[in-house]
Design a protein around this motif. Structure first.
Motif, PDB file in Angstrom:
ATOM      1  N   THR A 285      40.668  62.333  42.541  1.00 34.00           N
ATOM      2  CA  THR A 285      41.134  61.287  41.630  1.00 34.00           C
ATOM      3  C   THR A 285      41.024  59.928  42.314  1.00 34.00           C
ATOM      4  N   PRO A 286      40.350  58.963  41.693  1.00 33.64           N
ATOM      5  CA  PRO A 286      40.240  57.639  42.314  1.00 33.64           C
ATOM      6  C   PRO A 286      41.582  56.923  42.326  1.00 33.64           C
ATOM      7  N   GLY A 287      41.709  55.993  43.252  1.00 32.68           N
ATOM      8  CA  GLY A 287      42.940  55.229  43.333  1.00 32.68           C
ATOM      9  C   GLY A 287      43.941  55.837  44.297  1.00 32.68           C
ATOM     10  N   VAL A 288      45.048  55.109  44.498  1.00 35.72           N
ATOM     11  CA  VAL A 288      46.097  55.491  45.451  1.00 35.72           C
ATOM     12  C   VAL A 288      47.417  55.629  44.701  1.00 35.72           C
ATOM     13  N   PRO A 289      48.174  56.702  44.930  1.00 38.37           N
ATOM     14  CA  PRO A 289      49.458  56.861  44.247  1.00 38.37           C
ATOM     15  C   PRO A 289      50.386  55.668  44.491  1.00 38.37           C
ATOM     16  N   GLY A 290      51.002  55.187  43.410  1.00 38.48           N
ATOM     17  CA  GLY A 290      51.925  54.075  43.509  1.00 38.48           C
ATOM     18  C   GLY A 290      51.279  52.705  43.550  1.00 38.48           C
ATOM     19  N   MET A 291      49.949  52.670  43.678  1.00 38.53           N
ATOM     20  CA  MET A 291      49.234  51.394  43.712  1.00 38.53           C
ATOM     21  C   MET A 291      49.074  50.859  42.287  1.00 38.53           C
ATOM     22  N   VAL A 292      49.149  49.518  42.154  1.00 34.23           N
ATOM     23  CA  VAL A 292      49.011  48.863  40.855  1.00 34.23           C
ATOM     24  C   VAL A 292      47.568  48.417  40.666  1.00 34.23           C
ATOM     25  N   TYR A 293      46.977  48.794  39.533  1.00 31.88           N
ATOM     26  CA  TYR A 293      45.593  48.424  39.219  1.00 31.88           C
ATOM     27  C   TYR A 293      45.573  47.584  37.945  1.00 31.88           C
ATOM     28  N   SER A 294      45.026  46.362  38.083  1.00 34.27           N
ATOM     29  CA  SER A 294      44.956  45.436  36.953  1.00 34.27           C
ATOM     30  C   SER A 294      43.534  45.017  36.624  1.00 34.27           C
ATOM     31  N   ASN A 295      42.585  45.569  37.346  1.00 32.46           N
ATOM     32  CA  ASN A 295      41.194  45.190  37.114  1.00 32.46           C
ATOM     33  C   ASN A 295      40.293  46.361  37.465  1.00 32.46           C
ATOM     34  N   CYS A 296      39.050  46.278  37.058  1.00 34.57           N
ATOM     35  CA  CYS A 296      38.067  47.315  37.374  1.00 34.57           C
ATOM     36  C   CYS A 296      37.231  46.891  38.579  1.00 34.57           C
ATOM     37  N   SER A 297      36.793  47.877  39.341  1.00 33.42           N
ATOM     38  CA  SER A 297      35.845  47.597  40.411  1.00 33.42           C
ATOM     39  C   SER A 297      34.510  47.175  39.782  1.00 33.42           C
ATOM     40  N   ARG A 298      33.683  46.572  40.582  1.00 33.85           N
ATOM     41  CA  ARG A 298      32.405  46.087  40.045  1.00 33.85           C
ATOM     42  C   ARG A 298      31.254  46.561  40.926  1.00 33.85           C
ATOM     43  N   SER A 299      30.244  47.134  40.297  1.00 36.02           N
ATOM     44  CA  SER A 299      29.086  47.585  41.054  1.00 36.02           C
ATOM     45  C   SER A 299      28.330  46.379  41.592  1.00 36.02           C
ATOM     46  N   PRO A 300      27.853  46.429  42.832  1.00 32.89           N
ATOM     47  CA  PRO A 300      27.080  45.296  43.391  1.00 32.89           C
ATOM     48  C   PRO A 300      25.867  44.970  42.517  1.00 32.89           C
ATOM     49  N   GLY A 301      25.831  43.763  42.047  1.00 36.58           N
ATOM     50  CA  GLY A 301      24.704  43.333  41.233  1.00 36.58           C
ATOM     51  C   GLY A 301      24.756  43.796  39.797  1.00 36.58           C
ATOM     52  N   GLY A 302      25.751  44.597  39.444  1.00 36.64           N
ATOM     53  CA  GLY A 302      25.850  45.110  38.090  1.00 36.64           C
ATOM     54  C   GLY A 302      26.737  44.248  37.214  1.00 36.64           C
ATOM     55  N   PRO A 303      26.814  44.580  35.929  1.00 35.65           N
ATOM     56  CA  PRO A 303      27.646  43.796  35.014  1.00 35.65           C
ATOM     57  C   PRO A 303      29.127  44.030  35.268  1.00 35.65           C
ATOM     58  N   ALA A 304      29.948  43.134  34.767  1.00 33.77           N
ATOM     59  CA  ALA A 304      31.391  43.320  34.842  1.00 33.77           C
ATOM     60  C   ALA A 304      31.783  44.551  34.032  1.00 33.77           C
ATOM     61  N   ARG A 305      32.810  45.237  34.497  1.00 32.01           N
ATOM     62  CA  ARG A 305      33.276  46.434  33.815  1.00 32.01           C
ATOM     63  C   ARG A 305      34.558  46.163  33.040  1.00 32.01           C
ATOM     64  N   LEU A 306      34.710  46.882  31.945  1.00 26.52           N
ATOM     65  CA  LEU A 306      35.938  46.763  31.165  1.00 26.52           C
ATOM     66  C   LEU A 306      36.381  48.157  30.697  1.00 26.52           C
ATOM     67  N   ALA A 307      37.673  48.428  30.827  1.00 32.32           N
ATOM     68  CA  ALA A 307      38.269  49.670  30.343  1.00 32.32           C
ATOM     69  C   ALA A 307      39.266  49.331  29.241  1.00 32.32           C
ATOM     70  N   LEU A 308      39.136  50.027  28.114  1.00 34.48           N
ATOM     71  CA  LEU A 308      40.033  49.809  26.980  1.00 34.48           C
ATOM     72  C   LEU A 308      41.148  50.849  27.007  1.00 34.48           C
ATOM     73  N   THR A 309      42.373  50.395  26.848  1.00 33.42           N
ATOM     74  CA  THR A 309      43.527  51.299  26.815  1.00 33.42           C
ATOM     75  C   THR A 309      44.380  50.996  25.590  1.00 33.42           C
ATOM     76  N   VAL A 310      45.233  51.960  25.249  1.00 35.37           N
ATOM     77  CA  VAL A 310      46.150  51.786  24.116  1.00 35.37           C
ATOM     78  C   VAL A 310      47.541  52.223  24.549  1.00 35.37           C
ATOM     79  N   GLN A 311      48.525  51.330  24.359  1.00 36.36           N
ATOM     80  CA  GLN A 311      49.932  51.691  24.536  1.00 36.36           C
ATOM     81  C   GLN A 311      50.409  52.317  23.226  1.00 36.36           C
ATOM     82  N   VAL A 312      50.656  53.607  23.251  1.00 38.70           N
ATOM     83  CA  VAL A 312      51.085  54.315  22.052  1.00 38.70           C
ATOM     84  C   VAL A 312      52.609  54.285  21.984  1.00 38.70           C
ATOM     85  N   GLY A 313      53.132  53.697  20.917  1.00 41.46           N
ATOM     86  CA  GLY A 313      54.578  53.653  20.728  1.00 41.46           C
ATOM     87  C   GLY A 313      55.078  54.903  20.025  1.00 41.46           C
TER      88      GLY A 313
END
Length: 504
Positions: A285-313
């Protein structure tokens, strides 16, 4: 603690007594009934019972063809044990719970629970009969402090100091006393459970535990018990029980390999909660437990990445409308849905359906009022996250991403203990940073004018990619959803990625 194979337990008298009382009691309890001991009587043979059938609980509690799972909640107080057990104990919703409580004013706290039997007002003891029980009077503004702290204990005791019995200005302030039935708990267990059943025994009865445990040892009743939680009250003034005698009993339990684990319902914890809920996160699993992630990593020379999420109430109608709209979009873009544990419990089939296409992350066990989640103590937070993960496991899902309703070091610590990666989006709708939605710039306008305004505000925050979140509780999330995905898919230039690829 292990139990032997089923054998002829007890002598002939106990066997006959069990045939007389046990069969009728089993027929009623197999339907999961509510037990209300409303009148004290001199003998358990004619103890008055009023049975109220609860049709909603019959299916889950009928286990006629095999062993049952049973929790004996002795000293039930305000149902704190029932709540903690149901929310966090593995398969806790499958257990029938018998709660014994001597303060009848606490009975309303149990009304919401199914697959549950309440014995109230009843004191557990080492014999059948009647006894005087002491309880707190109703709260009042000038009540004063209890042992130096401002507390409302609830419940009561059958053993209290002379000062506590005297008036309301000492100790636990016992201002109410009633004569109530008491049951021989050792005999009750043998009559109402089977050796094949899996029985968890919780005992927190303000000093009465010493006589009860001594009787259970004498009767061999621990053969019926698989797991023992409880608390000793060495300070309690139990007649005939010196400090040395109490310590000798504890030593006798140890000699007989009977281990009592701590249970503290008022603190939302029990001794082996972490052992029973070890994080089960895949190693890759990518990432570190307890770490806060607010952005996506970016491939060198590649386009910016975006992840879509939904807060389900918790509004299932609104959630269904938004998620199904996203599912119907031709882009089929990856999405991560973050759900409360209670939503999973209430709508398991819907979560299972959504999980076929989307990643499912968690929110808390249930919503808190705005701003109050981060104020909770660590035990409350841990119970909420354990509950949420537990609900997911019941639909065969193993969450690794967590979207908290607020962020603090305590939130991070609790999430780390659960192995969870914390997601805090670059921006969300409705926005909580930058340009906010107010009447003048948004709410005074028609839908056709709101949509481009909302999209422009989001664009300002995600022009370089990141994590974008929609909230199902805001109706405009549905209104802008298809237009937003059109932009992301056709015009943004972003690489649209899953949460897993976002963190890689």
């Amino acid at each position: 603690m292990s139990k032997p194979n089923k054998s002829l337990a007890g002598n002939v008298a106990n066997l006959l007594l069990g045939m007389f009382l046990g069969y009728g009691l089993f027929l009623l309890q197999s339907l999961n009934v509510y037990v209300d001991y409303t009148a004290p009587t001199p003998s358990h043979l004619d103890m008055h019972r009023r049975w109220l059938l609860d049709d909603s609980t019959r299916t889950s509690s009928e286990q006629k063809d095999g062993p049952r799972k049973i929790l004996l909640d002795c000293g039930a107080n305000v149902a704190s044990t029932v709540q903690l057990f149901r929310e966090t104990y593995p398969e806790g919703r499958d257990y029938i719970i018998h709660s014994f409580e001597l303060d009848e004013r606490l009975a309303p706290y149990f009304a919401a629970y199914s697959n549950h039997v309440l014995h109230c007002p009843v004191a557990v003891a080492s014999k059948y009969g009647n006894i005087t029980a002491y309880a707190e009077s109703a709260w009042k503004p000038d009540k004063g402090r209890v042992r130096g702290a401002d507390m409302q204990w609830g419940g009561g005791a059958i053993y209290a100091s002379d000062s506590e019995k005297k008036d309301e200005i000492h100790g636990r302030r016992f201002g109410v006393r009633n004569v109530i039935p008491m049951v021989d708990l050792s005999l009750w267990i043998q009559e109402n459970t089977a050796l094949e059943d899996y029985v968890i025994f919780k005992l927190d009865v303000e000093g009465a535990e010493y006589e009860i445990l001594e009787k259970m040892l004498k009767d061999g009743t621990f053969k019926w018990i698989d797991k023992f939680y409880g608390e000793f009250h060495g300070w309690s003034p139990v007649p005939g029980w010196s400090t040395q005698r109490k310590q000798d009993l504890i030593q006798t339990l140890k000699i007989n390999n009977i281990t009592m684990l701590e249970w503290a319902g008022e603190h939302k914890r029990y001794q082996d909660i972490e052992l029973l809920h070890k994080p089960d996160i895949p190693e890759n699993t990518p990432g570190v437990p307890g770490m806060v992630y607010s952005n996506c990593s970016r491939s060198p020379g590649g386009p910016a990445r975006l992840a879509l999420t939904v807060q389900v109430g918790m509004n299932a109608k609104a959630a269904f409308k938004l998620v199904e709209t996203i599912r119907a979009h031709p882009s089929k873009m990856p999405v991560t849905l973050f759900v409360y544990g209670d939503f999973v419990q209430d709508f398991p089939d819907l979560i299972t359906k959504w999980s076929d296409r989307y990643t499912i992350g968690i929110r808390e066990g249930a919503p808190f009022p705005a701003g109050h989640w981060v104020l909770q103590n660590g035990y409350v937070m841990a119970m909420s996250l354990v509950s949420s993960v537990q609900r997911m496991s019941e639909v065969s899902l193993n969450p690794v991403y967590y979207y908290p309703d607020g962020l603090s070091q305590r939130v991070q610590h609790v999430a780390k203990n659960r192995g969870l990666r914390i997601i805090q989006p670059t921006t969300q709708f409705p926005p909580n940073l930058g340009t906010l939605l107010v009447e003048d710039n948004y709410y005074n306008y028609r839908d056709v004018e709101r949509t481009p305004k909302a999209l422009r505000i989001l664009y300002e925050r995600i022009s370089k990619g990141g994590i974008l979140s929609l909230n199902t509780d805001h109706p405009d999330s549905y209104m802008i959803s298809a237009f937003l995905m059109d932009y992301l898919y056709e015009n943004s230039g972003f690489e649209l990625v899953s949460m897993e690829n976002c963190l890689k």
